[in-house]
Design a protein around this motif. Structure first.
Motif, PDB file in Angstrom:
ATOM      1  N   GLN A   1       0.819  -1.215   0.000  1.00 43.19           N
ATOM      2  CA  GLN A   1       0.000   0.000   0.000  1.00 43.19           C
ATOM      3  C   GLN A   1       0.847   1.257   0.000  1.00 43.19           C
ATOM      4  O   GLN A   1       0.331   2.367  -0.041  1.00 43.19           O
ATOM      5  CB  GLN A   1      -0.916   0.027   1.234  1.00 43.19           C
ATOM      6  CG  GLN A   1      -1.908  -1.119   1.309  1.00 43.19           C
ATOM      7  CD  GLN A   1      -1.303  -2.372   1.932  1.00 43.19           C
ATOM      8  OE1 GLN A   1      -0.173  -2.359   2.414  1.00 43.19           O
ATOM      9  NE2 GLN A   1      -2.052  -3.463   1.896  1.00 43.19           N
ATOM     10  N   GLY A   2       2.166   1.107   0.126  1.00 41.47           N
ATOM     11  CA  GLY A   2       3.055   2.262   0.176  1.00 41.47           C
ATOM     12  C   GLY A   2       3.804   2.325   1.491  1.00 41.47           C
ATOM     13  O   GLY A   2       3.949   1.334   2.207  1.00 41.47           O
ATOM     14  N   SER A   3       4.280   3.524   1.855  1.00 39.88           N
ATOM     15  CA  SER A   3       5.035   3.712   3.091  1.00 39.88           C
ATOM     16  C   SER A   3       4.092   4.049   4.235  1.00 39.88           C
ATOM     17  O   SER A   3       3.057   4.688   4.051  1.00 39.88           O
ATOM     18  CB  SER A   3       6.056   4.833   2.916  1.00 39.88           C
ATOM     19  OG  SER A   3       6.662   5.152   4.146  1.00 39.88           O
ATOM     20  N   ALA A   4       4.470   3.610   5.450  1.00 36.83           N
ATOM     21  CA  ALA A   4       3.643   3.897   6.627  1.00 36.83           C
ATOM     22  C   ALA A   4       3.945   5.251   7.231  1.00 36.83           C
ATOM     23  O   ALA A   4       3.190   5.753   8.055  1.00 36.83           O
ATOM     24  CB  ALA A   4       3.855   2.822   7.689  1.00 36.83           C
ATOM     25  N   THR A   5       5.042   5.862   6.858  1.00 38.23           N
ATOM     26  CA  THR A   5       5.453   7.107   7.507  1.00 38.23           C
ATOM     27  C   THR A   5       4.573   8.280   7.127  1.00 38.23           C
ATOM     28  O   THR A   5       4.570   9.298   7.793  1.00 38.23           O
ATOM     29  CB  THR A   5       6.914   7.440   7.157  1.00 38.23           C
ATOM     30  OG1 THR A   5       7.065   7.431   5.721  1.00 38.23           O
ATOM     31  CG2 THR A   5       7.854   6.424   7.755  1.00 38.23           C
ATOM     32  N   GLY A   6       3.804   8.133   6.078  1.00 39.22           N
ATOM     33  CA  GLY A   6       2.917   9.218   5.696  1.00 39.22           C
ATOM     34  C   GLY A   6       1.556   9.140   6.342  1.00 39.22           C
ATOM     35  O   GLY A   6       0.653   9.900   6.006  1.00 39.22           O
ATOM     36  N   GLY A   7       1.383   8.232   7.261  1.00 40.39           N
ATOM     37  CA  GLY A   7       0.109   8.082   7.942  1.00 40.39           C
ATOM     38  C   GLY A   7      -0.860   7.179   7.206  1.00 40.39           C
ATOM     39  O   GLY A   7      -2.008   7.032   7.608  1.00 40.39           O
ATOM     40  N   ALA A   8      -0.383   6.570   6.111  1.00 35.87           N
ATOM     41  CA  ALA A   8      -1.256   5.695   5.338  1.00 35.87           C
ATOM     42  C   ALA A   8      -1.503   4.389   6.093  1.00 35.87           C
ATOM     43  O   ALA A   8      -0.657   3.921   6.852  1.00 35.87           O
ATOM     44  CB  ALA A   8      -0.636   5.405   3.983  1.00 35.87           C
ATOM     45  N   SER A   9      -2.665   3.806   5.864  1.00 35.49           N
ATOM     46  CA  SER A   9      -2.988   2.515   6.461  1.00 35.49           C
ATOM     47  C   SER A   9      -2.353   1.410   5.623  1.00 35.49           C
ATOM     48  O   SER A   9      -2.594   1.321   4.416  1.00 35.49           O
ATOM     49  CB  SER A   9      -4.506   2.332   6.528  1.00 35.49           C
ATOM     50  OG  SER A   9      -4.831   1.069   7.045  1.00 35.49           O
ATOM     51  N   VAL A  10      -1.547   0.595   6.259  1.00 38.25           N
ATOM     52  CA  VAL A  10      -0.833  -0.447   5.534  1.00 38.25           C
ATOM     53  C   VAL A  10      -1.090  -1.789   6.192  1.00 38.25           C
ATOM     54  O   VAL A  10      -1.468  -1.871   7.363  1.00 38.25           O
ATOM     55  CB  VAL A  10       0.691  -0.175   5.498  1.00 38.25           C
ATOM     56  CG1 VAL A  10       0.989   1.131   4.788  1.00 38.25           C
ATOM     57  CG2 VAL A  10       1.271  -0.166   6.908  1.00 38.25           C
ATOM     58  N   SER A  11      -0.883  -2.852   5.438  1.00 39.42           N
ATOM     59  CA  SER A  11      -0.992  -4.209   5.959  1.00 39.42           C
ATOM     60  C   SER A  11       0.410  -4.742   6.210  1.00 39.42           C
ATOM     61  O   SER A  11       1.187  -4.926   5.269  1.00 39.42           O
ATOM     62  CB  SER A  11      -1.725  -5.106   4.957  1.00 39.42           C
ATOM     63  OG  SER A  11      -1.669  -6.451   5.383  1.00 39.42           O
TER      64      SER A  11
END
Length: 943
Positions: free
Chosen positions: A363-373
């Motif tokens: 889903q991308g990087s987690a550092t941007g506040g995105a929800s990731v698995s």
């Protein structure tokens, strides 16, 4: 059963540190023989010991590894009345739990020798330095003389024993040369530990163990801390010089202990409450306040803004087995420092070029506040980044090159870090997640096992944060697992407790834990728990403990502390949480302790949404009412969220819990002497009375012992839900139908099945049943034909015999005189109080039981004897005799702690004493132990 243990600790900068790994034994003070031995755990505690019969005392002895003998510990200051601390344990019949805290005096000793040949260096001047509150190096002072720590090594190259609680750096001057050598920062040692001194060759430090074997050297406690830090929020790995890492360890370790002391103090208070000792509770409350004040002071000093906090992950390789012969295992640790300190370490890092980690998900990087698995982590990319860092570190020359051991373990660290991410449910690195992990898990984070565990009931609001997740599950019972004694005036009603569960998230969750006090606020009709400031005028728990019961006591009609109407602008005690006003949705159950049971049973659960206007005019700590077709209980927050909590938490009685709710109300009535329970609204009480009649009429079974999921699959659940939702309309419809002989006969048949609802029915329900069963007409006689029985040659002809049997069954569990009288007072169609005297109504019952031929010929004389309280044994009417026999056996007062029994039971005086004495286990709550507050604590598995 009474238990006790010692806790060993030392103090540095007003912070308590557990004395871990101390070999000890306990000696019976009377016989002089030792009976228990071991090594103190991660909390500095000895193994619990139990009293066998009478109370006993034991003393603590510590193994001196140099001499191989047990002796008194080194006590700090005036703590401890004798050279050997004493633990007093109560008698085996007591349920006390005693923890005797012993303040130990730590020491340091260094052996200074040549690296080649291991020859002692005699006459080397040395000075010891610590890091002061301003982060500056200062000369340390010893504990005994408060003098600067300086001296000269003896003929064996040793400094001698120096008592000091601070981590120290020793600087030696080589005799006759200008060369100066500095040690790493050395942690204090405790007599009784495996390590007895530090060895100082010219450039490396290791710990010398006893007994010596081929003069082998072992690293401190078998652990190797890698001087690398990972900042998940920045996707960075930095390798720092050992001296910088040692300073980081000291600073972050201090915060770790401050937070751990807060968790430990909460646990101590829970244990003290379980013991019921008012002095221990008072001491624990004072210790908790000190630790909470220290936490708030430390956070406000170094982390006043949310952006000041930096969470890093470090690695520690730990030896398995004795003397590190069992191989190594890698452990991860969370540590916390200020953002400024982290930037300083980053600027001084060794890996100048390769320090970014490639932590990416599908889903991308987690550092941007995105929800990731987390399960979609690109493990190869992350390990490749570790390898690039390792390659650069290998290329460094001379002093900048890390220890080869660090490079060897870096691959294992990469595997551990990536595996941990993948095992997490979420991967959250934003500031709110870091703060939550700090306040909930710091002090519990140095552990080799970050695997997710089911939330357990605990004695305080302490969450267990696992893996890399930004949430924490907390499940706890306040004030302890033993709950409260509910007392209405002088009448003890039994033990009650609320088990509250919260899924803590974000700054709101962090504030709830860090504040130490909570309140219940409303967002529309939704209940939320919020962190609030402590009220300095709150009454301490120690003053609420009943000396006899060893439980805190509350009166359900006493007023509770309401939440302020407006929380905006209320200054937070922790600066970083100023302006955080969100709340956490609570869950949990309201529980009581049934008679002769050792554990609590749930009878209501936290309401999903509250009743809009319920209880507006009642300020008591307990309030039972009916709303939305459900029975509800409002409980003061101070009884379920902690001392000083404000507001109230609402619980709902669902179908699967209804029978336990009925039992709880019934025993409240019995224990109060069958008087009005003013905290239950009349509407709710009458609805409950009528509901039980309808359930008996329809033959609906109880759902006791089933989970909610199991109960919902049953027809009984649907019937109970539907009947409860429309109890008023259902009862009115029943009143219109009951005059039909078919309906009344069905009621009689179901009463004679002796349903469990009837056992715990209030007098109002029994009165309604008697009223309807004693009504009859020709069709009733056609459905319940006469019966003939013989007493010798005398025949007894009974009309409506099954109706008479129903009367016996209705009154068989009316166990007290006040209950019996109350039944007759409410012998009406709707359960309201009758306009006729109770005696007149009971006269109707007597006449009905005597309806037939060849029965009692002189009822006036029999009734006169009853009015004069004369015992009538044989009347010539078997049903009337059974009724009178039960009537003669009613108790003046219900014996508290006993289970309701039928008055026609054999051996009644044994199973329900007639002298009013209470059961020896009344309110004697036995729990399986409180849950974990931090790593190493014994856990419970209550669900």
């Amino acid at each position: 059963m009474a238990i006790g243990k010692f806790r060993l600790y030392y103090v540095h900068e007003h912070v308590k540190y557990p004395c871990v790994g101390v070999q000890y034994r306990l000696v019976n003070q009377e016989s002089g023989r030792f009976f228990s031995h071991g090594i103190t755990d991660a909390n500095g505690e000895t193994k619990p010991v139990e009293s066998v019969h009478a109370s006993a005392s034991c003393t603590l002895e510590i193994l001196n590894a140099n001499t191989g003998t047990y002796e008194a510990p080194d006590l700090d200051g005036d703590i401890g009345a004798s050279s050997r601390p004493t633990l007093k344990i109560g008698a085996s019949k007591d349920s006390t739990s005693t923890t005797e805290s012993v303040r130990i005096k730590p020491y340091l000793m260094v052996y200074f020798h040549t690296q080649q040949g291991n020859k002692p260096i005699k006459g080397a001047k040395f000075t010891a330095y610590l890091t002061d509150a301003n982060g500056k190096e200062a000369v340390a002072r010893d504990l005994d003389r408060n003098a600067p720590i300086t001296g000269v090594t003896d003929a064996q190259g040793r400094t001698g024993i120096i008592f000091c609680a601070a981590p120290l750096v020793f600087k030696f001057e080589m005799p006759g040369t200008p060369v100066k050598v500095a040690s790493k920062r050395l942690q204090p040692l405790i007599k009784g530990q495996h390590i007895v001194r530090y060895d100082m060759p010219f450039k490396t430090v290791s710990a010398h163990t006893v007994p010596q074997k081929d003069d082998a050297l072992a690293r401190l406690a078998g652990k190797v801390s890698l001087p690398i830090l990972i900042s998940p929020a920045d996707d960075e790995l930095i390798a720092v010089p050992q001296s910088a890492f040692d300073e980081f360890e000291q600073v972050s370790g201090l915060l770790e202990q401050i937070m751990a002391n807060g968790h430990r103090a909460k646990l101590d208070l829970s244990r003290a409450l379980e013991s019921g000792n008012a002095k221990e509770i008072e001491a624990a409350e004072k210790a908790l306040k000190i630790s909470e004040d220290k936490i708030k002071s430390e956070l406000n000093k170094n982390f006043s803004k949310q952006t000041d906090l930096k969470e890093v992950v470090t690695f520690e390789s730990t030896a398995k087995g004795v003397n590190a012969q069992g191989g190594k295992q890698m452990g991860m640790r969370r540590r916390y420092l200020s953002n400024d300190r982290y930037l300083a370490l980053k600027n001084g890092r060794i890996n100048k070029n390769e320090y970014k980690l490639n932590i990416k998900f599908s889903q991308g990087s987690a550092t941007g506040g995105a929800s990731v698995s987390p399960k979609t982590l690109d493990v190869k990319a992350l390990k490749d980044a570790f390898q690039q860092v390792k390659t650069e570190l290998k290329s460094k020359q001379n002093l900048a090159k890390p220890d080869p051991v660090v490079l060897t373990l870096l691959d294992e660290a990469a595997t551990q870090f990536s595996d941990t991410i993948v095992k997490s449910e979420t991967y959250e690195v934003e500031a709110h997640a870091q703060w939550l992990r700090l306040v909930a898990g710091a002090g519990a984070s140095t552990t080799l096992d970050w695997k997710a565990k089911k939330a357990e009931i605990q004695g305080n609001l302490q969450a267990k944060v696992v893996l890399c997740e930004g949430k924490a599950a907390a499940k706890y019972a306040f004030p302890s697992l033993k709950g409260w004694m509910m007392k209405l005036g002088d009448d003890e009603l039994g033990a009650i407790r609320a088990v509250v569960s919260c899924e803590l998230y974000g700054f709101a969750g962090a504030k709830v834990i860090a504040s130490g006090t909570a309140g219940v606020s409303l967002q529309g009709l939704k209940q939320v728990v919020v962190g609030i400031n402590k009220d300095p005028h709150t009454k301490p728990l120690a003053g609420q403990v009943d000396a006899k019961r060893r439980l805190p006591v509350f009166d359900p009609v006493s007023a509770y502390e309401k939440m302020p109407d407006d929380l905006n602008g209320v200054k937070a005690e922790i600066d970083a949480f100023a302006g955080v006003e969100g709340g956490i949705t609570p869950g949990g159950q309201l529980q009581w302790q049934p008679p002769t049971e050792k554990e609590f049973v749930s009878f209501a659960e936290v309401s999903a949404s509250v009743a809009a206007t319920a209880g507006g005019g009642f300020n008591g700590k307990v309030y039972v009412f009916l709303a939305g077709g459900k029975f509800r209980v409002r409980l003061a927050a101070g009884l379920c969220l902690g001392v000083g909590a404000k507001g109230a938490l609402e619980f709902t009685v669902n179908a699967e819990k209804l029978f336990q709710f009925v039992k709880w109300v019934h025993y409240q009535l019995l224990n109060s002497g069958v008087r009005q329970l003013v905290y239950i609204t009349r509407e709710a009480f009458m609805a409950l009375s009528q509901l039980l009649l309808l359930l008996i009429q329809e033959g609906i079974s109880v759902l006791d012992g089933k989970t909610a999921a199991q109960a919902r699959q049953t027809e009984a659940y649907r019937q109970i839900e539907a009947t409860c939702a429309t109890v008023d309309q259902g009862f009115q419809f029943w009143l219109a139908q009951i005059d039909q002989a078919k309906t009344r006969n069905q009621l009689v048949q179901n009463v004679n099945r002796k349903p469990q609802w009837l056992v715990h029915a209030p007098p109002e329900t029994r009165g309604m049943l008697l009223y309807q069963i004693t009504r009859h007409d020709l069709t009733s006689h056609m459905r319940d034909v006469p019966s003939v029985s013989f007493d010798g040659v005398d025949a007894q002809v009974h009309f409506m015999e099954t109706h008479k049997e129903a009367i016996i069954n209705i009154m068989a569990t009316a166990t007290t005189a006040r209950t019996w009288e109350n039944v007759m007072e409410h012998m009406t169609a709707d359960g309201d109080k009758s306009s006729r005297p109770a005696g007149k109504n009971e006269g109707d019952v007597i006449r009905f039981l005597n309806n037939g031929y060849s029965l009692v010929q002189d009822l006036p004389s029999l009734m006169q004897a009853m009015n004069q309280r004369k015992e009538v044994k044989e009347s010539g009417n078997k049903h009337l005799d059974a009724y009178l026999k039960m009537r003669n056996k009613v108790r003046n007062d219900f014996p508290k702690g006993y289970t309701v029994a039928r008055l026609d039971s054999s051996h009644l005086d044994i199973i329900l004493p007639n002298d009013g004495r209470e059961h020896p286990d009344f309110a004697g709550v036995q729990t399986v132990g409180i849950g974990e507050a931090y790593a190493g604590d014994p856990g419970s598995s209550l669900v």
